[in-house]
Write a protein that holds these residues in place. Structure first.
Motif, PDB file in Angstrom:
ATOM      1  N   UNK A 254       1.405 -13.188  10.019  1.00 22.83           N
ATOM      2  CA  UNK A 254       1.532 -12.509   8.837  1.00 22.83           C
ATOM      3  C   UNK A 254       1.153 -11.151   8.868  1.00 22.83           C
ATOM      4  N   UNK A 255       1.325 -10.337   7.718  1.00 21.49           N
ATOM      5  CA  UNK A 255       1.013  -9.148   7.648  1.00 21.49           C
ATOM      6  C   UNK A 255       0.691  -8.676   5.998  1.00 21.49           C
ATOM      7  N   UNK A 256      -0.244  -7.595   5.980  1.00 27.35           N
ATOM      8  CA  UNK A 256      -0.689  -7.291   4.712  1.00 27.35           C
ATOM      9  C   UNK A 256       0.229  -6.034   4.132  1.00 27.35           C
TER      10      UNK A 256
ATOM     11  N   UNK B 163       5.554 -11.635   9.032  1.00 25.15           N
ATOM     12  CA  UNK B 163       5.452 -10.083   9.512  1.00 25.15           C
ATOM     13  C   UNK B 163       6.906  -9.922   9.660  1.00 25.15           C
ATOM     14  N   UNK B 164       7.172  -8.699   9.343  1.00 26.96           N
ATOM     15  CA  UNK B 164       8.657  -8.316   9.157  1.00 26.96           C
ATOM     16  C   UNK B 164       9.141  -7.743  10.340  1.00 26.96           C
ATOM     17  N   UNK B 165      10.337  -7.998  10.849  1.00 28.70           N
ATOM     18  CA  UNK B 165      10.853  -7.041  12.010  1.00 28.70           C
ATOM     19  C   UNK B 165      10.605  -5.601  11.666  1.00 28.70           C
ATOM     20  N   UNK B 166      10.075  -5.000  12.424  1.00 24.89           N
ATOM     21  CA  UNK B 166       9.823  -3.511  12.197  1.00 24.89           C
ATOM     22  C   UNK B 166      11.117  -2.713  12.164  1.00 24.89           C
ATOM     23  N   UNK B 167      11.406  -2.076  11.130  1.00 28.12           N
ATOM     24  CA  UNK B 167      12.518  -0.950  11.097  1.00 28.12           C
ATOM     25  C   UNK B 167      11.743   0.341  11.702  1.00 28.12           C
ATOM     26  N   UNK B 168      12.873   1.331  12.206  1.00 30.95           N
ATOM     27  CA  UNK B 168      12.387   2.550  12.570  1.00 30.95           C
ATOM     28  C   UNK B 168      11.522   3.179  11.668  1.00 30.95           C
TER      29      UNK B 168
END
Lengths: 83, 83
Positions: free
Chosen positions: A64-66, B71-76
């Motif tokens: 998870x993340x905040x 958690x999201x896949x990180x965009x640029x």
DNA sequence: CCTAAATATACGCGAAAGCGCATAATTAAT
DNA sequence: ATTAATTATGCGCTTTCGCGTATATTTAGG
């Protein structure tokens, strides 16, 4: 899906919700984050003196993340989430 | 606008960003949340043993809230935010 | 430059965390 | 109902908080 939290209790409740969703026990999560089951228990109970490290480790363990953001006006639905 | 945080450091950085945006000093925020300037300093520095109560009080003082989410896949763009 | 404002750091203190270890108490499953 | 699984609690210990107070250090203004 996402959980809004404005108090330690709400943070704990959110963690618990996601942990159960992943079918993990407090012990399971504790092992992932190198903490005791008792520590996870206190975190989920919303113990206000819980350390930030414990929270972030738990989030990592649950993938998870905040997000920190301006407070939203509460919709009827969001109000439900707070209980 | 919103800040993603996965570590105590990122939490602290987010708090600092929003505090400055509101033109408040650490002392100002400290007064709002009944904590010392030194305590705000440590929170913003990402001290991992900071208490959850301190974090939530700071968020309240800045009129912010937390969202807990997968958690999201990180965009640029989001990657930039992490630094 | 110089100074004032803001932020980081230090000391001693009381309180409480998280630890290992262990055991109640509650909940789930058969 | 029983039992197993899960969660909550307890004790002694070490560590570190956040506090008041005070002072370096860094940053921003004039």
């Amino acid at each position: 899906m996402d959980t809004i939290a404005r108090t330690p209790q709400q943070v704990g409740a959110g963690i618990r919700r996601f942990r159960r969703q992943k079918k993990l026990t407090q012990r399971d999560l504790g092992e992932k984050m190198h903490a005791r089951q008792a520590t996870v228990s206190k975190l989920e109970a919303g113990e206000p003196a819980t350390q930030l490290r414990i929270l972030m480790d738990a989030l990592a363990g649950l993938d998870l993340e905040l997000v920190i953001r301006p407070r939203t006006k509460l919709t009827a639905e969001a109000i439900e989430d707070l209980f």
